[in-house]
Design an enzyme around this catalytic site. Structure first.
Site, PDB file in Angstrom:
ATOM      1  CD  GLU A 188      57.908  14.843  19.256  1.00 16.10           C
ATOM      2  OE1 GLU A 188      58.114  15.081  20.085  1.00 16.10           O
ATOM      3  OE2 GLU A 188      57.681  14.600  18.249  1.00 16.10           O
ATOM      4  CB  CYS A 241      58.822  14.909  14.483  1.00 13.83           C
ATOM      5  SG  CYS A 241      58.470  16.430  15.130  1.00 13.83           S
ATOM      6  CG  ASN A 265      56.837  20.944  14.808  1.00  7.47           C
ATOM      7  OD1 ASN A 265      56.449  20.185  14.381  1.00  7.47           O
ATOM      8  ND2 ASN A 265      58.205  21.097  15.416  1.00  7.47           N
ATOM      9  CG  HIS A 281      59.911  17.814  10.309  1.00  5.06           C
ATOM     10  ND1 HIS A 281      58.320  18.172  11.043  1.00  5.06           N
ATOM     11  CD2 HIS A 281      60.791  18.162  11.318  1.00  5.06           C
ATOM     12  CE1 HIS A 281      58.637  18.474  12.340  1.00  5.06           C
ATOM     13  NE2 HIS A 281      59.711  18.459  12.846  1.00  5.06           N
TER      14      HIS A 281
HETATM   15  P1  HMG Z   1      65.675  31.473  18.888  1.00  2.00           P
HETATM   16  O1  HMG Z   1      67.110  31.460  20.109  1.00  2.00           O
HETATM   17  O2  HMG Z   1      64.028  32.501  20.176  1.00  2.00           O
HETATM   18  O3  HMG Z   1      65.724  32.719  17.811  1.00  2.00           O
HETATM   19  O4  HMG Z   1      65.425  29.843  18.741  1.00  2.00           O
HETATM   20  P2  HMG Z   1      66.763  33.342  16.357  1.00  2.00           P
HETATM   21  O5  HMG Z   1      67.135  34.287  17.632  1.00  2.00           O
HETATM   22  O6  HMG Z   1      67.036  32.360  16.425  1.00  2.00           O
HETATM   23  O7  HMG Z   1      65.441  33.292  15.450  1.00  2.00           O
HETATM   24  C1  HMG Z   1      65.235  32.952  15.212  1.00  2.00           C
HETATM   25  C2  HMG Z   1      65.048  33.529  13.257  1.00  2.00           C
HETATM   26  O8  HMG Z   1      64.652  34.737  13.140  1.00  2.00           O
HETATM   27  C3  HMG Z   1      66.542  33.772  12.709  1.00  2.00           C
HETATM   28  O9  HMG Z   1      66.481  33.230  11.360  1.00  2.00           O
HETATM   29  C4  HMG Z   1      67.039  35.097  13.157  1.00  2.00           C
HETATM   30  O10 HMG Z   1      68.324  35.900  12.559  1.00  2.00           O
HETATM   31  C5  HMG Z   1      65.560  35.550  12.930  1.00  2.00           C
HETATM   32  P3  HMG Z   1      67.927  32.763  10.989  1.00  2.00           P
HETATM   33  O11 HMG Z   1      69.708  33.801  11.606  1.00  2.00           O
HETATM   34  O12 HMG Z   1      68.294  31.421  11.320  1.00  2.00           O
HETATM   35  O13 HMG Z   1      67.586  32.212   9.747  1.00  2.00           O
HETATM   36  N1  HMG Z   1      65.110  37.124  13.538  1.00  2.00           N
HETATM   37  C6  HMG Z   1      64.329  38.223  13.141  1.00  2.00           C
HETATM   38  N2  HMG Z   1      64.268  37.849  11.924  1.00  2.00           N
HETATM   39  C7  HMG Z   1      63.506  39.325  11.361  1.00  2.00           C
HETATM   40  N3  HMG Z   1      63.234  40.367  12.168  1.00  2.00           N
HETATM   41  C8  HMG Z   1      63.782  40.424  13.788  1.00  2.00           C
HETATM   42  C9  HMG Z   1      64.737  38.798  13.528  1.00  2.00           C
HETATM   43  N4  HMG Z   1      65.025  38.664  15.380  1.00  2.00           N
HETATM   44  C10 HMG Z   1      65.449  36.937  14.659  1.00  2.00           C
HETATM   45  N5  HMG Z   1      63.747  41.019  14.472  1.00  2.00           N
HETATM   46  C11 HMG Z   1      64.671  28.054  18.043  1.00  2.00           C
HETATM   47  C12 HMG Z   1      64.847  29.273  17.542  1.00  2.00           C
HETATM   48  C13 HMG Z   1      64.101  27.805  16.630  1.00  2.00           C
HETATM   49  C14 HMG Z   1      66.061  27.663  18.353  1.00  2.00           C
HETATM   50  C15 HMG Z   1      63.799  28.175  18.917  1.00  2.00           C
HETATM   51  O14 HMG Z   1      62.332  27.995  18.249  1.00  2.00           O
HETATM   52  C16 HMG Z   1      63.524  26.482  19.595  1.00  2.00           C
HETATM   53  O15 HMG Z   1      64.515  25.915  20.284  1.00  2.00           O
HETATM   54  N6  HMG Z   1      62.431  25.858  18.623  1.00  2.00           N
HETATM   55  C17 HMG Z   1      62.720  24.302  19.355  1.00  2.00           C
HETATM   56  C18 HMG Z   1      63.013  22.980  18.542  1.00  2.00           C
HETATM   57  C19 HMG Z   1      63.476  23.505  16.879  1.00  2.00           C
HETATM   58  O16 HMG Z   1      62.159  23.475  16.474  1.00  2.00           O
HETATM   59  N7  HMG Z   1      63.873  22.930  16.348  1.00  2.00           N
HETATM   60  C20 HMG Z   1      64.105  23.217  14.718  1.00  2.00           C
HETATM   61  C21 HMG Z   1      64.866  21.509  13.963  1.00  2.00           C
HETATM   62  S1  HMG Z   1      64.963  19.951  15.263  1.00  2.00           S
HETATM   63  C22 HMG Z   1      62.871  19.679  14.338  1.00  2.00           C
HETATM   64  O17 HMG Z   1      62.700  19.781  13.782  1.00  2.00           O
HETATM   65  C23 HMG Z   1      62.763  18.431  15.263  1.00  2.00           C
HETATM   66  C24 HMG Z   1      61.244  19.091  16.261  1.00  2.00           C
HETATM   67  O18 HMG Z   1      60.183  19.068  15.408  1.00  2.00           O
HETATM   68  C25 HMG Z   1      60.638  17.873  17.601  1.00  2.00           C
HETATM   69  C26 HMG Z   1      60.876  16.692  16.989  1.00  2.00           C
HETATM   70  O19 HMG Z   1      61.227  15.648  15.646  1.00  2.00           O
HETATM   71  O20 HMG Z   1      60.324  15.751  17.387  1.00  2.00           O
HETATM   72  C27 HMG Z   1      61.552  19.891  17.163  1.00  2.00           C
END
Ligand code: HMG
Length: 445
Positions: free
Chosen positions: A83, A120, A328, A244
């Protein structure tokens, strides 16, 4: 019926690394544990200035062909899943074939080439295309080369920046395979979603939180669809379940959802009843929302049980060993997870021959696909030939300023000229552009 599946695997990582807890988190003013504990990431891979999806894919393919002593005549098909393509017409597979023709006698003029796009999940779809081509008897005794290659970069400042990565996985799909045989049965969960997309732009538009919900919803549909044509799955059916892996924290959620689904109505649900009760049944609730709340509460309890934690540690955790260090890789990510689990088994001295994997692929936009794989008796030789640990250890460790410079150098909208950080050695490199704006590549001895 002759077995068809993955006969050989090679992995090529981008040659730079960004340390997430120690370099990225402090620069962003964030707690390092968000990365190590929350997202589950240590480092991510980046391409050096002379690397791109073509060089990484061609380098992985060359390692595979050299190791298996293959010539172009042995390959009837080259499919690239990506992609991160830079051309809407000429497929990346033609560039990769051109690279390989620089170093092998003969050519790939007889080989059907293409490029697969569905975020992906396209890597798995390319394996599917190869499988169908072989099963249809159109392969004339030749194997297919499937290459999943991506530079998964996000705009700077986007929350996705934490989950970047770059690398390629090359896989040989053939009859009587050495690594895994693919099940004929597949399950799909596919819907028109706008969670992550790149409408003619290099960096994705992402609704991060929604993308996680869509991942889980489609994965659950795919599992139900798989069961409708295969069998009612049970957690003990599978040695490993590679998903994935956009980041390991996502797989933590997928593993729990899958386990909850698989234990419904089984001995495991009975065994856990005294500790956490039985799973809520939809018919017991007045509304879908009330049912979902009850399911969430049950899952909160379930994830704390020893039974679940032991299963997760044995079946899911080993699939994440490489993802923690590379981030990723989009189309390659689930194939990195499979390789990590087999690598773990080899290191632990487990004999995997005949054992089963359940493989959960996903692409935003969105589609999940689930199929089973049976491990074949050549798996250990293949996995022990991987050089990924050495490659990872050799990566150049970027400081934050260098990271920003590299990100700029790979930004198609910027004209940032920078020196490379590493020296190419026995590999394909990107050397510049030709008169029609095509990319140029050379092999460096
Ligand atoms: P964010 O807002 O930066 O992070 O975005 P957050 O605040 O949600 O924190 C992430 C996790 O860390 C959470 O865990 C927090 O609690 C934890 P959860 O509650 O979800 O289990 N956390 C901590 N833990 C311990 N100590 C701390 C601490 N602080 C926070 N101090 C987000 C995270 C994934 C949304 C962002 O990185 C993003 O937008 N990523 C890109 C999209 C993505 O990867 N999506 C995944 C599903 S879609 C997919 O897999 C397809 C893809 O590969 C593309 C394709 O198919 O082409 C992306």
């Amino acid at each position: 019926m002759t077995a068809v599946g993955i006969d050989a695997i090679e992995i090529w990582t981008g040659k730079l690394q960004l340390d997430l807890p120690n370099t990225f988190a402090p620069a962003k003013g964030e707690d390092p544990e968000k990365y190590t504990k929350g997202l589950g990431l240590e480092t991510s891979s980046f391409p050096d200035t002379y690397e791109d999806i073509v060089t990484m894919g061609a380098n992985a393919a060359k390692r595979l062909m050299d190791r298996r002593d293959l010539s172009p005549d042995d390959i009837g098909r080259i499919d690239v899943a990506t992609e991160s393509a830079f051309d809407n017409s000429k497929p990346v597979s033609t560039y990769i074939a051109g690279c390989l023709e620089q170093v092998y006698d003969g050519d790939f003029h007889h080989a059907n080439k293409g490029e697969r796009k569905f975020a992906c999940v396209a890597g798995t779809q390319s394996i599917d295309d190869a499988y169908n081509w072989i099963r249809a008897g159109r392969n004339r005794g030749r194997a297919a080369l499937v290459i999943a290659t991506d530079t998964a970069l996000y705009a700077r400042g986007d929350p996705g920046e934490a989950t970047q990565g770059a690398g390629a996985v090359a896989m040989l799909i053939d009859e009587d395979p050495s690594v895994v045989e693919l099940s004929t049965e597949q399950g799909y969960g596919s819907a028109d979603e706008t969670d992550f997309l790149k409408p003619n732009q290099q960096f994705p538009s992402v609704d991060g939180k929604r993308s996680m919900q869509v991942y889980l919803a489609r994965m659950r549909e795919a599992l139900e669809d798989f069961e409708s044509v295969a069998w009612d799955t049970h957690p003990d059916d599978f040695e490993f379940i590679p998903f994935h892996t956009p980041f390991p924290g996502m797989v933590r959620k997928a593993g729990l959802l899958g386990y909850r689904h698989m234990i419904r109505g089984t001995d495991i649900e009975d065994d856990l009843e005294a500790e956490i009760g039985r799973q809520p049944r939809e018919s017991e609730y007045d509304s879908w929302d009330a049912y979902e709340d009850a399911i969430r509460d049950y899952m909160d309890e379930l994830k704390r049980t020893d039974r679940y934690r032991d299963w997760y540690g044995e079946t899911i955790e080993p699939t994440l060993g490489l993802a923690r260090r590379v981030g990723n890789w989009y189309t390659g990510s689930v194939h990195v997870a499979r390789a990590a689990s087999l690598k773990h088994a080899a290191e632990q001295g487990v004999d995997m021959t005949g054992r089963k994997l359940l493989v959960g692929s996903y692409g935003s936009g969105a589609q999940a696909e689930i199929h089973a794989e049976t491990v074949r008796d050549g798996w250990a030789d293949e996995v022990s030939a991987l050089s990924i640990d050495d490659q990872l250890d050799r990566r150049y460790d970027l400081d934050f300023d260098e990271y920003e410079t590299v990100h700029d150098a790979h930004n198609h909208d910027l004209d940032a000229e920078i020196e490379e950080f590493t020296q190419p050695d026995g590999e394909f490199v990107h050397t510049g552009w030709g008169r029609m704006n095509e990319r140029k590549y050379d092999y460096v001895e």
